[in-house]
Design an enzyme around this catalytic site. Structure first.
Site, PDB file in Angstrom:
ATOM      1  N   GLU A  77      45.883  42.547  55.659  1.00  0.00           N
ATOM      2  CA  GLU A  77      44.913  43.642  55.612  1.00  0.00           C
ATOM      3  C   GLU A  77      44.390  44.001  57.007  1.00  0.00           C
ATOM      4  O   GLU A  77      43.310  44.590  57.138  1.00  0.00           O
ATOM      5  CB  GLU A  77      43.758  43.260  54.688  1.00  0.00           C
ATOM      6  CG  GLU A  77      44.181  43.224  53.238  1.00  0.00           C
ATOM      7  CD  GLU A  77      43.076  42.708  52.344  1.00  0.00           C
ATOM      8  OE1 GLU A  77      42.351  43.523  51.788  1.00  0.00           O
ATOM      9  OE2 GLU A  77      42.942  41.487  52.211  1.00  0.00           O
ATOM     10  N   SER A 107      43.680  44.012  48.815  1.00  0.00           N
ATOM     11  CA  SER A 107      44.251  45.345  48.987  1.00  0.00           C
ATOM     12  C   SER A 107      45.515  45.547  48.161  1.00  0.00           C
ATOM     13  O   SER A 107      46.412  46.290  48.539  1.00  0.00           O
ATOM     14  CB  SER A 107      44.564  45.625  50.463  1.00  0.00           C
ATOM     15  OG  SER A 107      43.372  45.839  51.171  1.00  0.00           O
ATOM     16  N   SER A 142      36.784  53.766  50.747  1.00  0.00           N
ATOM     17  CA  SER A 142      36.245  52.613  50.021  1.00  0.00           C
ATOM     18  C   SER A 142      35.038  52.964  49.177  1.00  0.00           C
ATOM     19  O   SER A 142      34.318  53.922  49.449  1.00  0.00           O
ATOM     20  CB  SER A 142      35.853  51.505  50.994  1.00  0.00           C
ATOM     21  OG  SER A 142      36.943  51.103  51.766  1.00  0.00           O
TER      22      SER A 142
HETATM   23  N1  ADP Z   1      44.955  42.663  34.561  1.00  0.00           N
HETATM   24  C1  ADP Z   1      45.064  43.909  35.014  1.00  0.00           C
HETATM   25  N2  ADP Z   1      45.218  44.965  34.177  1.00  0.00           N
HETATM   26  C2  ADP Z   1      45.326  46.236  34.645  1.00  0.00           C
HETATM   27  N3  ADP Z   1      45.303  46.566  35.943  1.00  0.00           N
HETATM   28  C3  ADP Z   1      45.154  45.564  36.836  1.00  0.00           C
HETATM   29  C4  ADP Z   1      45.014  44.189  36.422  1.00  0.00           C
HETATM   30  N4  ADP Z   1      44.882  43.450  37.516  1.00  0.00           N
HETATM   31  C5  ADP Z   1      44.933  44.282  38.556  1.00  0.00           C
HETATM   32  N5  ADP Z   1      45.106  45.557  38.181  1.00  0.00           N
HETATM   33  C6  ADP Z   1      45.232  46.721  39.085  1.00  0.00           C
HETATM   34  O1  ADP Z   1      45.594  46.256  40.383  1.00  0.00           O
HETATM   35  C7  ADP Z   1      44.547  46.504  41.319  1.00  0.00           C
HETATM   36  C8  ADP Z   1      44.415  45.356  42.291  1.00  0.00           C
HETATM   37  O2  ADP Z   1      44.127  44.154  41.620  1.00  0.00           O
HETATM   38  P1  ADP Z   1      42.975  43.168  42.116  1.00  0.00           P
HETATM   39  O3  ADP Z   1      42.960  41.992  41.222  1.00  0.00           O
HETATM   40  O4  ADP Z   1      41.704  43.910  42.223  1.00  0.00           O
HETATM   41  O5  ADP Z   1      43.508  42.685  43.530  1.00  0.00           O
HETATM   42  P2  ADP Z   1      43.019  42.928  45.025  1.00  0.00           P
HETATM   43  O6  ADP Z   1      42.287  41.672  45.370  1.00  0.00           O
HETATM   44  O7  ADP Z   1      44.272  43.088  45.791  1.00  0.00           O
HETATM   45  O8  ADP Z   1      42.127  44.139  45.037  1.00  0.00           O
HETATM   46  C9  ADP Z   1      43.324  46.718  40.457  1.00  0.00           C
HETATM   47  O9  ADP Z   1      42.373  47.507  41.136  1.00  0.00           O
HETATM   48  C10 ADP Z   1      43.919  47.411  39.247  1.00  0.00           C
HETATM   49  O10 ADP Z   1      44.218  48.795  39.519  1.00  0.00           O
END
Ligand code: ADP
Ligand code: MG
EC number: 6.3.2.4
Length: 390
Positions: A26, A218, A354
């Site tokens: 990142e 990210s 953001s």
């Molecule tokens: N279990 C899930 N079901 C549906 N969408 C998901 C799920 N997990 C992640 N996502 C999608 O992937 C994106 C990134 O996942 P996240 O866990 O927030 O990781 P990061 O730490 O990279 O932000 C989320 O904002 C969402 O859009």
């Protein structure tokens, strides 16, 4: 370069070290976040010194802040900056420019000016604007704590827990927070028996599932998998970033809500904002930073959903032991009216795309005011920590 060419600190203004870039994937996102922070720190109140950490982990002086970039490209810390380091001295923590010979690893490049370390002045407070490993994970926080520099944001332990999705989920579960069903794949087990691991996951979770490296951000290394082969590819990809991979039940028709939190003992929590997906099958890296995104602040959801988010955000912040700031992210399932906690980020993105800045704007707190408060919380937290130091 002579000492005079560096900005000399003004005695009465606190000197803020803004750190950005870093070793994680990142890096560029951090540079984008730092641009906003450097813009927002009031020069009438603070002296600012910018240090960019290269991808190899070298701290370099960035007298002009984050480099400009062409439209559509992301900024990065160039490799040609001069190496600096932070040390505790008899008169407090100071930033030092290393002599050329040490920096170049050769004795024969010493010039008259730079044959010695150059003192760039004291540092009163650090704002680590870094995301992911070696920035948001407690490592930089440990360095700053051991050198004795107060810093913005969560301490070592809270940072380390929050950045590791597996540990974070354990802590959230202990606090009774609702989360999406998930399991874990460890590299050693995968290498021994990938077919067994695939069968185990398929026995536990229905498709679609999401595969995620435990410690990333990210959306890097995250995949949405719909069958055995895409699950295999998703696990392999995520294992490129971490030895632990989280597998989660994939939620369809989900809305993504995010609350901003700032403060130490009595944190203030915003109403959630919503990230509205445009095109991308999920909120992936490109959707986050390279494509226009729609942020709705506050989110257009029922009042009780807003209240649940706020309540869970407060619990999540407390559960990991966060301080200073964090963003707590939720999945809202309108059909079943469920709110699940997705994650907490202890150094949320502060880029123009953001959510953290606009959820505060919507609350009437301008970005400049917010940054000023974060610096004040850092000083408060540092004074509190000093009470417990021998
Ligand atoms: N279990 C899930 N079901 C549906 N969408 C998901 C799920 N997990 C992640 N996502 C999608 O992937 C994106 C990134 O996942 P996240 O866990 O927030 O990781 P990061 O730490 O990279 O932000 C989320 O904002 C969402 O859009
Ligand atoms: Mg996220």
């Amino acid at each position: 370069m002579s000492q005079e060419s560096h900005e000399t600190p003004t005695a009465d203004k606190p000197r803020v070290l803004v750190l950005f870039g870093g070793r994680s994937s990142e890096h560029e996102v951090s540079c984008l976040s730092a641009r906003g922070v450097l813009w927002a720190i009031d020069p009438d109140i603070y002296d600012v010194v910018s240090v960019g950490i290269t991808r190899t982990g070298r701290w370099t002086l960035m007298p002009h802040g984050v480099p400009r970039t062409r439209e559509g490209t992301l900024p990065a810390v160039p490799e040609d900056g001069e190496t600096v380091t932070l040390v505790q001295t008899r008169v407090g923590p100071r930033l030092m420019l290393l002599p050329d010979d040490v920096d170049a690893g050769a004795a024969d490049v010493v010039d008259a000016d730079r044959g010695r370390t150059v003192d760039l002045g004291g540092i009163d407070i650090c704002f680590p604007v870094l995301h992911g490993p070696y920035g948001e994970d407690g490592t930089i926080q440990g360095l700053l704590a051991s050198v004795g520099v107060p810093y913005v944001g969560a301490d070592v332990a809270a940072s380390a827990i929050a950045v590791d999705k597996r540990q974070m989920k354990h802590v959230f579960a202990a606090a009774g927070l609702p989360q999406v069903a998930h399991d874990v794949v460890r590299r050693a087990d995968w290498e021994r028996d990938p077919e067994g691991e695939l069968a185990r996951i398929e026995g536990l979770l229905e498709y679609p599932v999401f595969t995620k490296p435990a410690r990333q951000g990210s959306s890097i290394g995250i995949s949405r998998c719909t069958d055995t082969e895409s699950l295999r590819a998703g696990v392999e990809d995520a294992l490129g970033y971490d030895r632990v991979v989280i597998i989660e039940r994939g939620l369809d028709g989900v809305r993504e809500l995010e609350c901003g939190v700032v403060g130490n003992d009595d944190p203030v929590i915003t109403a959630p904002g919503e990230t509205i997906h445009t095109g991308a099958s999920f909120y992936d890296f490109d959707a986050k930073y390279l494509e226009p995104v729609k942020l709705q602040c506050p989110a257009d959801v029922p009042d009780d959903v807003i209240e649940r988010c706020r309540d869970y955000a407060a619990q999540a912040y407390d559960a990991v032991g966060a301080r200073g700031l964090a963003r707590v992210d939720f999945f809202y399932l309108p059909d079943s009216d469920e709110v699940l906690v997705n994650e907490i980020n202890t150094i949320p993105g502060l880029t123009p795309q953001s959510m953290f800045p606009p959820v505060w704007e919507a609350q009437g707190v301008a970005f400049r005011v917010l940054i000023d408060r974060l610096l004040a919380y850092a000083m408060e937290a540092s004074e509190e920590s000093a009470r417990y130091s021998p």
